[in-house]
Design an enzyme around this catalytic site. Structure first.
Site, short mmCIF file in Angstrom:
data_model
loop_
_atom_site.label_atom_id
_atom_site.label_comp_id
_atom_site.label_asym_id
_atom_site.label_seq_id
_atom_site.Cartn_x
_atom_site.Cartn_y
_atom_site.Cartn_z
N CYS A 157 -1.73 0.52 9.42
CA CYS A 157 -1.23 1.67 10.16
C CYS A 157 -2.27 2.80 10.08
O CYS A 157 -3.27 2.67 9.38
CB CYS A 157 0.10 2.12 9.57
SG CYS A 157 -0.06 2.89 7.94
N CYS A 183 -2.99 3.87 6.37
CA CYS A 183 -3.75 2.89 5.61
C CYS A 183 -5.17 2.74 6.14
O CYS A 183 -6.12 2.60 5.36
CB CYS A 183 -3.03 1.55 5.62
SG CYS A 183 -1.46 1.60 4.72
N GLU A 227 -1.56 -1.86 1.25
CA GLU A 227 -2.97 -1.48 1.21
C GLU A 227 -3.21 -0.31 0.25
O GLU A 227 -4.16 -0.32 -0.53
CB GLU A 227 -3.48 -1.07 2.60
CG GLU A 227 -3.33 -2.14 3.66
CD GLU A 227 -2.05 -2.00 4.47
OE1 GLU A 227 -0.95 -1.84 3.88
OE2 GLU A 227 -2.13 -2.04 5.71
N HIS A 229 2.50 1.61 0.82
CA HIS A 229 2.18 0.42 1.62
C HIS A 229 1.30 -0.49 0.76
O HIS A 229 0.61 -0.03 -0.15
CB HIS A 229 1.42 0.82 2.88
CG HIS A 229 2.25 1.53 3.88
ND1 HIS A 229 1.91 1.57 5.21
CD2 HIS A 229 3.39 2.26 3.77
CE1 HIS A 229 2.81 2.28 5.88
NE2 HIS A 229 3.71 2.71 5.03
#
Length: 155
Positions: free
Chosen positions: A88, A91, A60, A58
Site C-alpha cells: 500500500c 508500506c 512489511e 502491516h
C-alpha cells in the site's frame, strides 16, 4: 534468470507460510520476509493490525522494523523484501525510506497497490531511491489465499 526465479519462489513460499499464520490468527493473510544480499533471512512480518490495534502494523512494516532492530541500522540497502501482496502507499513509502534494494511481491492489490497497480511510488517524483520491483511471484497462490480468507470471513 531461472536461478533467480527459483530463489524468489522459495522465499515467496516462506512469505506465504507466514501469511497463512496471520490468517489463522484472524489477520488479513499477508506475510513478509527480508533477506540480506547473502541470501540469509533477516526478519519476517505478518499483519498484526487487529492483534496490536495498530493501523501501521502491516506485514512489511513489521518486517522492516525488525530488520532495522536486528541490524541496528535503518538502512536496509542490499536487502530484498518478499511480500505476498503489493504494498500500500504507507508500506511503499517505508520500503523506499529503508532503502530496500529489491521488492518481490505475489499478488497485485487493485484497491491500494502502490508499486504499479493503482500508483507507482517507486518511479514517481516523490521517490529518491531506486527500487527494483518484481511482481507476480507465486501470484496465483497469493491471490487464492487472500480470496479464500475473505470468502470465509463473509460467511
Amino acid at each position: 534468470m531461472i536461478e533467480n526465479l527459483a530463489i524468489h519462489q522459495i522465499w515467496m513460499d516462506r512469505a506465504i507460510a507466514l501469511a497463512k499464520e496471520a490468517g489463522s490468527m484472524g489477520e488479513i493473510p499477508v506475510g513478509a520476509v527480508i533477506v540480506n544480499r547473502l541470501g540469509e533471512e533477516i526478519s519476517t512480518g505478518v499483519n498484526r493490525k487487529e492483534r496490536e490495534r495498530d493501523p501501521t502494523a502491516h506485514a512489511e512494516i513489521v518486517a522492516i522494523r525488525e530488520a532495522a532492530r536486528v541490524l541496528q541500522d535503518w538502512h536496509l540497502t542490499g536487502s530484498t523484501l518478499y511480500v505476498t501482496l503489493e504494498p500500500c502507499p504507507m508500506c511503499a513509502g517505508a520500503i523506499l525510506q529503508a532503502r530496500i534494494s529489491t521488492l518481490v511481491y505475489g499478488a497485485d492489490d487493485p484497491k491500494s497497490g502502490s508499486i504499479r497497480t493503482v500508483a507507482n511510488l517507486p518511479d514517481s517524483p516523490v521517490s529518491f531511491h531506486k527500487l527494483e520491483a518484481i511482481a507476480g511471484i507465486r501470484e496465483h497462490k497469493c491471490q487464492e489465499l487472500l480470496q479464500s480468507w475473505f470468502k470465509n470471513l463473509r460467511r
